[in-house]
Motif scaffolding. Structure first.
Motif, short mmCIF file in Angstrom:
data_model
loop_
_atom_site.label_atom_id
_atom_site.label_comp_id
_atom_site.label_asym_id
_atom_site.label_seq_id
_atom_site.Cartn_x
_atom_site.Cartn_y
_atom_site.Cartn_z
N GLY A 227 15.17 -14.85 14.43
CA GLY A 227 15.48 -16.26 14.22
C GLY A 227 16.84 -16.49 13.60
N LEU A 228 17.59 -15.41 13.34
CA LEU A 228 18.92 -15.51 12.74
C LEU A 228 19.97 -15.02 13.74
CD1 LEU A 228 18.11 -13.96 9.24
CD2 LEU A 228 18.22 -16.39 9.81
N ASP A 229 21.11 -15.68 13.74
CA ASP A 229 22.25 -15.25 14.57
C ASP A 229 21.87 -15.06 16.03
OD1 ASP A 229 23.93 -15.12 12.28
OD2 ASP A 229 23.07 -13.17 11.79
N ASP A 230 21.04 -15.97 16.55
CA ASP A 230 20.60 -15.94 17.96
C ASP A 230 19.77 -14.72 18.31
OD1 ASP A 230 21.93 -18.35 18.56
OD2 ASP A 230 23.83 -17.30 18.85
N ILE A 231 19.22 -14.06 17.32
CA ILE A 231 18.28 -12.95 17.56
C ILE A 231 16.88 -13.53 17.46
CG2 ILE A 231 17.53 -10.65 16.86
CD1 ILE A 231 20.42 -10.82 17.87
N GLU A 232 16.28 -13.85 18.59
CA GLU A 232 15.02 -14.59 18.60
C GLU A 232 13.79 -13.70 18.76
OE1 GLU A 232 15.09 -17.64 17.80
OE2 GLU A 232 17.27 -17.90 17.95
N ASN A 233 13.97 -12.50 19.30
CA ASN A 233 12.82 -11.64 19.53
C ASN A 233 13.23 -10.17 19.39
OD1 ASN A 233 14.01 -10.90 22.11
ND2 ASN A 233 13.30 -12.91 22.83
N LEU A 234 12.26 -9.28 19.51
CA LEU A 234 12.53 -7.86 19.33
C LEU A 234 13.46 -7.31 20.40
CD1 LEU A 234 9.00 -6.49 18.29
CD2 LEU A 234 11.00 -6.82 16.84
N GLU A 235 13.38 -7.87 21.59
CA GLU A 235 14.27 -7.41 22.66
C GLU A 235 15.73 -7.72 22.32
OE1 GLU A 235 11.43 -8.99 23.12
OE2 GLU A 235 10.29 -7.33 24.05
N ASP A 236 15.97 -8.91 21.74
CA ASP A 236 17.33 -9.27 21.30
C ASP A 236 17.81 -8.29 20.24
OD1 ASP A 236 17.33 -11.45 23.00
OD2 ASP A 236 16.83 -12.90 21.44
N LEU A 237 16.92 -8.00 19.29
CA LEU A 237 17.29 -7.09 18.20
C LEU A 237 17.60 -5.69 18.75
CD1 LEU A 237 17.58 -6.76 15.13
CD2 LEU A 237 15.15 -6.21 15.02
N ALA A 238 16.79 -5.25 19.72
CA ALA A 238 17.02 -3.93 20.32
C ALA A 238 18.37 -3.87 21.05
CB ALA A 238 15.89 -3.60 21.29
N ASN A 239 18.74 -4.97 21.68
CA ASN A 239 20.04 -5.01 22.38
C ASN A 239 21.20 -4.83 21.41
OD1 ASN A 239 19.00 -5.35 24.96
ND2 ASN A 239 18.97 -7.58 24.80
N VAL A 240 21.06 -5.38 20.21
CA VAL A 240 22.11 -5.22 19.19
C VAL A 240 22.15 -3.77 18.72
CG1 VAL A 240 22.89 -5.89 16.89
CG2 VAL A 240 21.94 -7.62 18.44
N LYS A 241 21.01 -3.22 18.40
CA LYS A 241 20.95 -1.84 17.90
C LYS A 241 21.42 -0.84 18.96
CE LYS A 241 18.76 -3.06 14.00
NZ LYS A 241 19.30 -2.89 12.65
N ALA A 242 21.21 -1.18 20.24
CA ALA A 242 21.56 -0.26 21.32
C ALA A 242 23.06 -0.05 21.43
CB ALA A 242 21.02 -0.79 22.64
N VAL A 243 23.85 -0.89 20.77
CA VAL A 243 25.30 -0.69 20.76
C VAL A 243 25.66 0.68 20.22
CG1 VAL A 243 27.45 -1.48 19.69
CG2 VAL A 243 25.84 -3.15 20.61
N VAL A 244 24.91 1.16 19.24
CA VAL A 244 25.22 2.46 18.62
C VAL A 244 25.06 3.62 19.60
CG1 VAL A 244 24.50 4.12 16.86
CG2 VAL A 244 24.84 1.71 16.24
N PRO A 245 23.90 3.82 20.24
CA PRO A 245 23.81 4.95 21.19
C PRO A 245 24.74 4.79 22.39
CG PRO A 245 21.81 3.60 21.27
CD PRO A 245 22.58 3.16 20.06
N LYS A 246 25.08 3.55 22.73
CA LYS A 246 25.99 3.35 23.87
C LYS A 246 27.42 3.81 23.56
CE LYS A 246 23.55 -0.46 26.13
NZ LYS A 246 23.56 -1.92 26.45
N THR A 247 27.75 3.96 22.28
CA THR A 247 29.10 4.42 21.92
C THR A 247 29.19 5.94 21.81
OG1 THR A 247 28.70 4.27 19.54
CG2 THR A 247 29.55 2.30 20.62
N VAL A 248 28.07 6.64 21.98
CA VAL A 248 28.09 8.10 21.87
C VAL A 248 28.89 8.68 23.04
CG1 VAL A 248 26.69 10.20 21.84
CG2 VAL A 248 25.86 8.13 20.68
N SER A 249 29.76 9.62 22.75
CA SER A 249 30.61 10.24 23.78
C SER A 249 29.75 11.00 24.79
CB SER A 249 31.61 11.18 23.13
OG SER A 249 30.93 12.25 22.48
N THR A 250 30.33 11.27 25.94
CA THR A 250 29.59 11.92 27.03
C THR A 250 28.97 13.24 26.61
OG1 THR A 250 31.14 10.92 28.61
CG2 THR A 250 29.78 12.71 29.42
#
Length: 520
Positions: A227-250
């Motif tokens: 409910g904060l910063d346009d994070i309305e559900n767990l899927e939204d929250l997961a999308n934010v957290k997923a930024v970290v593994p997406k930055t891992v080098s090949t």
């Protein structure tokens, strides 16, 4: 000609019109260098090998990678021990312009040589980075990973919600889980390894402090800050957290929780390698992963095991890992799994990984606000920073099985959480405690105190209409109230907002009984 020249002439009773006697020599400068008007010429090819050796030896003795050494010599083409050559000084900040643009002789690319020495072709030009995110457990995982790196002999810089640390020395206090604090570590020349806690708020406001990392750990995804910063559900929250593994080098690894559906799903969009961890040794996800030659960590028969394809390695008995409380704290066991994987994948010796697990405990010094126990004469106090339903559920399960005759919980709820979340905190607390004390956070975050307490009571009475409940608004006063009325053999659990203030209050009360801190 300058003031120094005029001073020298005056001392000799001379002036600019004076004529020297035949054979007389007059030095019109007190020093001989380029800044005083000397003419630089390149003599690199003329230096005798013995003189070059002497210069290199002097630099090594002085402990300098780059330095300027001033020799006084009649001829540098002659060995130093044959013409009374002497060393005038060793300069740790030498000028290099004269070498690149000499008045006479060949220009030398000194800057290029220095850069090649500092950053050899093909050698790593950055320190390794491990980033940790998730809803619960990320601070403990960050601290334990940092402890492991330090145990391996490296200087580690790490960021947490309590501060920025270089090894175990705190540099900055406060919530330092954003990119600004990460940069403080990444820019420190003494740091050899960075372990960075990356929280939702920092990612949303400013992203990450790095373009890629070597390891990305995701602990779990559960209800918090919805409910904060346009994070309305767990899927939204997961999308934010997923930024970290997406930055891992090949060539790096994302270390993901296979027991959490949202975390496990992150693996589908990654280009890096993936390692999994699970509390279930028979997890289908784990079995499929290792059947494909993957790497995973699991708990089986009270031991931690690591799989590398079909190779199964036993790492440690939970009884020997203090932070797991003999395996009784499931969430702490789970926190150990990504750390063991991180150590194994980093190539750290297994014995060092075990040593780190053996020497890391839940004391206020090692993990402030994370399962900190304090012993009084007739009862115990447990302080923890759990502040969402999942965190409280984990602590509650541990408390339920803890050997105490009466269990008291001191709880609160952040005012910016949804009504259902606040009610849920009340419901969770009522399941595990015999008595509850309601306190208030210093920052009510947009709600009135009475409204927050009303929602908590709604949840509490849904589960147990007859449970004893007392309201003591200030956290320090609520702790004092609970301690004053503590029954013999009871356990008081404080869900704290201000970790340092909480620990300070409890220790002050301990001192009045002259009792040492309890180590579990």
């Amino acid at each position: 000609i300058d003031e120094i020249t005029f001073t020298i002439l005056k001392k000799k009773n001379l002036n600019l019109q004076s004529v020297l006697k035949d054979g007389e020599v007059l030095y019109i400068k007190e020093i001989a260098n380029v800044s005083a008007g000397a003419t630089p010429y390149d003599a690199t090819d003329d230096i005798h090998p013995h003189n070059r050796f002497l210069a290199e030896r002097i630099a090594r003795i002085a402990g300098l990678d780059i330095c300027g050494i001033d020799f006084i010599s009649s001829d540098m083409a002659v060995p130093f021990n044959e013409n009374n050559t002497v060393v005038l000084e060793v300069n740790a900040s030498p000028g290099i312009k004269m070498h690149m643009m000499p008045a006479e002789g060949k220009a030398r690319n000194v800057v290029g040589a220095i850069m090649d020495m500092m950053y050899p072709q093909g050698a790593p030009s950055r320190i390794p980075i491990a980033a940790v995110t998730g809803t619960n457990g990320k601070t403990t995982v960050t601290r334990l990973m940092a402890h492991l790196v330090k145990t391996s002999g490296q200087t580690v810089g790490f960021t947490t919600t309590e501060g920025v640390y270089i090894n175990d020395v705190i540099i900055t206090k406060g919530d330092c889980s954003g990119p600004g604090s990460s940069l403080l570590v990444l820019k420190d020349p003494t740091v050899e390894y960075a372990i960075l806690e990356c929280a939702r708020g920092g990612i949303l406001r400013s992203g990450l402090a790095f373009d890629s990392c070597d390891f990305g750990v995701v602990t779990n995804i559960s209800e918090d800050h919805l409910g904060l910063d346009d994070i309305e559900n767990l899927e939204d929250l997961a999308n934010v957290k997923a930024v970290v593994p997406k930055t891992v080098s090949t060539n790096g690894y994302a270390i993901l929780n296979a027991d959490d559906d949202l975390v496990f799903e992150m693996a589908k969009d990654l280009t890096c390698k993936v390692a999994l961890f699970s509390m279930d040794p028979f997890s289908e996800r784990i079995e499929y992963n290792i059947s494909k030659g993957g790497i995973a960590a699991v708990v089986e028969d009270e031991h931690i095991f690591v799989y590398n394809g079909d190779i199964k390695m036993e790492f440690e008995d939970l009884e020997n890992i203090p932070i797991t409380f003999g395996g009784k704290a499931d969430f702490m066991v789970q926190n150990c799994l990504p750390v063991v994987l991180f150590g194994y994948l980093s190539g750290i010796d297994n014995d060092i990984i075990k040593e780190a697990l053996h020497t890391f405990n839940s004391s206020p010094e090692k993990t402030p606000g994370r399962m900190n126990f304090f012993k009084f004469n007739d009862f115990e106090v447990l302080a923890d920073y759990a502040h969402n339903p999942a965190g409280m559920e984990a602590i509650g399960k541990f408390v339920k099985n803890y050997d105490a005759k009466w269990k008291v919980g001191i709880i609160a709820a952040p005012g910016d959480r949804s009504e259902s979340q606040i009610i849920g905190i009340g419901e969770t607390a009522a399941k595990y405690f015999d008595e509850l004390i309601l306190r208030s956070d210093k920052d009510l975050r947009g709600r009135k105190e009475s409204e927050i307490h009303g929602l908590l009571l709604e949840g509490i009475h849904k589960v147990d209409p007859d449970i004893k409940v007392k309201v003591v608004s200030r956290e320090s006063e609520s702790i004092k109230y609970a301690v004053k009325g503590a029954q013999k053999g009871s356990l008081i659990t404080v869900f704290t907002e201000s970790v340092n203030d909480c620990i300070r209050t409890i220790r002050h009360l301990q001192e009045r009984e002259v009792v040492g801190e309890h180590e579990v």
